[in-house]
Design a protein around this motif. Structure first.
Motif, PDB file in Angstrom:
ATOM      1  N   VAL A  51      -3.126   4.498  -2.573  1.00 56.59           N
ATOM      2  CA  VAL A  51      -4.640   5.280  -1.490  1.00 56.59           C
ATOM      3  C   VAL A  51      -4.353   6.811  -1.899  1.00 56.59           C
ATOM      4  O   VAL A  51      -3.343   7.429  -1.906  1.00 56.59           O
ATOM      5  CB  VAL A  51      -4.238   4.951  -0.141  1.00 56.59           C
TER       6      VAL A  51
ATOM      7  N   LYS B  83      -3.209   5.253   4.694  1.00 58.42           N
ATOM      8  CA  LYS B  83      -2.421   3.953   4.255  1.00 58.42           C
ATOM      9  C   LYS B  83      -2.719   2.973   5.564  1.00 58.42           C
ATOM     10  O   LYS B  83      -2.911   1.943   5.302  1.00 58.42           O
ATOM     11  CB  LYS B  83      -1.101   3.985   3.969  1.00 58.42           C
ATOM     12  N   THR B  84      -2.103   3.246   6.778  1.00 58.15           N
ATOM     13  CA  THR B  84      -2.258   2.671   7.826  1.00 58.15           C
ATOM     14  C   THR B  84      -3.564   2.235   8.481  1.00 58.15           C
ATOM     15  O   THR B  84      -3.724   1.306   8.783  1.00 58.15           O
ATOM     16  CB  THR B  84      -1.431   3.505   9.036  1.00 58.15           C
TER      17      THR B  84
ATOM     18  N   PRO C 215       3.691   0.676   5.210  1.00 59.29           N
ATOM     19  CA  PRO C 215       3.169   1.519   4.267  1.00 59.29           C
ATOM     20  C   PRO C 215       4.076   2.313   3.470  1.00 59.29           C
ATOM     21  O   PRO C 215       4.999   2.618   4.299  1.00 59.29           O
ATOM     22  CB  PRO C 215       1.907   1.974   4.770  1.00 59.29           C
TER      23      PRO C 215
ATOM     24  N   GLY D 291       0.989   5.837  -1.147  1.00 61.60           N
ATOM     25  CA  GLY D 291      -0.013   6.918  -1.181  1.00 61.60           C
ATOM     26  C   GLY D 291       0.735   7.882  -0.435  1.00 61.60           C
ATOM     27  O   GLY D 291       1.545   7.922   0.433  1.00 61.60           O
TER      28      GLY D 291
ATOM     29  N   ILE E  90       0.790  -1.306   0.171  1.00 62.34           N
ATOM     30  CA  ILE E  90       0.097  -0.146   0.179  1.00 62.34           C
ATOM     31  C   ILE E  90       0.862   1.327  -0.139  1.00 62.34           C
ATOM     32  O   ILE E  90       1.702   1.321   0.878  1.00 62.34           O
ATOM     33  CB  ILE E  90      -0.868  -0.145   1.193  1.00 62.34           C
TER      34      ILE E  90
END
Ligand code: GDP
Length: 478
Positions: A156, A92-93, A134, A86, A84
């Protein structure tokens, strides 16, 4: 007897350029006709996950390559491995946590999740593996070390914010690594959410939604309110299906170290993503320059397990030392052989650290172009304003010398960052700073990674320098 780089590439079914790149990582500067000795071939084979078997009697001129010959019948589907990425604060987390919890509530309720660098979740009986860190630093750090672990990138983008500098960085990192991108538009619960605007903005980066005639999958989610998560997982499976991800569970394991540390009680602990084969307790392995035998193995749910197949993340103990993230992990028939290979890797790597500069620098560019090792000069441009960055890009892309061209892999307005250095290192690129300069910490990373940074204040002088370098006319800088 000995083999040339070209012959080896052929028997490995790999591109010559890929083999040369791996050799560079080992500190060996080679061209297609270069002869390789057995030791180098073995090290290279380790990195490619191939075994080199000695014939009996064992001597330097008597070996054959045992290739990774997985017949179609040996192969079965494996779960996709997802990263992931972004912009900061786009969720993200939160998304990683939300997905993790879906899997906990379904199966192992009450189970303590264990942070082992990655976790698996299930949708419709199919597994998906998520890398737990992430952001693109982890992704690119691994790639800089020659490891490819990610099958799919989830980008994301917050619906109330839009495409931001790190969004663009993530896109360029994924593209440089040739990993498909799936867009998760997050925070759709927020009043300011504007989904069409995000799609519009991303279209400028060639990420055109399917409903607009493109081939990029978009999913709308709210990580906080847990909306659209199952749909996201389904779409990941769909993208994975196209890739036909397969592995052979019926052989010795191979994978990549995703994290490692020294535990006071357990000693060196390593988190490994198994990429092919099956790892079992008791197996002997090499991890970078370390080696050992699997003493205990724990999965992402904190459960002790005896074996782990392709795309499974595990925590193992039983190493002699702590390896590094991105190191190749490979099993061997016995510990003696594992130790032998680990020790030889250590020696070669040490030699390469003392020895040659393995990165592209403008000073040796012409030689590499001449020898056919370079077709493109990869460049990252950072500048004070977007306008001059664009102008520079336009001019650089017009340069062509002996069939070699400039390829801009990333650009933007702003300072030269650590992330730029890592991308440059992973992609063997140089960095041009236009009216911007790296701070001391970034410069230190560049020195360590041997990334060439060129600072300029006038567009003309950039063009002149690059052209001169490509033509081999660059005055040495002292
Ligand atoms: P990261 O920096 O990309 O890892 O972002 P985080 O996951 O830390 O999220 C940043 C902030 O956005 C936090 O305050 C989250 O609670 C919030 N957030 C994340 N996802 C959503 C969402 O879907 N909706 C809303 N309203 N807030 C969210």
């Amino acid at each position: 007897g000995e083999m040339t780089v070209g012959e080896l590439s052929k028997s490995l079914h790999k591109d010559v350029s890929e083999v040369i790149k791996k050799l560079l990582h080992l500190g060996v500067m080679a061209n297609i006709n270069q002869e390789l000795d057995l030791e180098t071939i073995q090290l290279l084979a380790t990195d490619f996950g191939v075994e080199v078997e000695m014939k009996i009697p064992v001597d330097e001129d008597n070996f054959e390559l045992i290739l990774e010959t997985d017949e179609d019948g040996d192969l079965s589907e494996r779960p996709p491995v997802v990263t992931i990425m972004g912009h900061v604060d786009h969720g993200k987390t939160t998304l990683l946590d939300a997905i993790r919890q879906t899997s906990v509530t379904e199966g192992e309720a009450g189970g303590i999740t264990q942070h082992i660098g990655a976790y698996q979740t299930e949708v419709h009986g199919k597994k998906i593996t998520f890398l737990d860190t992430p952001g693109h630093e982890a992704f690119t750090t691994m790639r800089a070390r020659g490891a490819k672990v990610t099958d799919i990138t989830i980008l994301v983008v917050a619906a109330d914010d839009g495409v931001m500098p790190q969004t663009v960085e993530a896109i360029n990192h994924a593209k440089a690594a040739n990993v498909p991108i799936l867009i998760a538009i997050n925070k759709i619960d927020k009043p300011g959410a504007n989904i069409d605007r995000i799609k519009q903005e991303l279209t400028e980066y060639a990420l055109v939604p399917e409903e607009w005639g493109g081939d990029t999958v978009y999913v709308e989610v709210s990580a906080k309110q847990r909306l659209g998560l199952e749909h996201l997982l389904e779409m990941i499976l769909l993208v994975a299906e196209v890739q036909e991800l397969k592995a052979n569970p019926n052989k010795r394991a191979r994978g990549t170290v995703i994290e490692a540390q020294l535990d006071k009680g357990k000693g060196p602990v390593v988190h490994v993503l198994i990429q092919n084969g099956t790892l079992r307790v008791g197996d002997s392995f090499v991890a970078g320059v370390c080696f050992g035998r699997v003493r205990a193995m724990v999965n992402d749910k904190g459960k002790k397990i005896k074996e782990a197949g392709p795309s499974t993340p595990v925590e193992i103990t039983g190493l002699n030392e702590v390896p590094q993230a991105g190191d190749p992990f490979l099993c061997y028939e016995d510990e003696r052989k594992a130790r032998n290979i680990a020790e030889r890797r250590a020696i070669t790597l040490r030699q390469s650290e003392i020895g040659a500069n393995t990165r592209v620098t403008l000073d040796d560019l012409y030689k590499q172009i001449k020898e056919g090792e370079m077709k493109d000069l990869y460049v990252i441009i950072k500048g004070d304003v977007q306008g001059s960055v664009e102008a520079l890009k336009g001019s650089l892309e017009k340069i062509e010398v002996e069939g070699a061209r400039v390829k801009i892999i990333h650009m933007g307005a702003g300072a030269i960052t650590e992330s730029d250095i890592i991308l440059a290192s992973a992609s063997n690129a140089i960095i041009i700073g236009f009216n911007v300069r790296p701070d001391a910490a970034v410069q230190a990373t560049a020195d360590q990674e041997k990334v060439d940074i060129r600072l300029h204040r006038v567009i003309y002088s950039v063009i002149e320098e690059i052209e001169a370098a490509m033509k081999g006319l660059l005055d040495p800088i002292f």
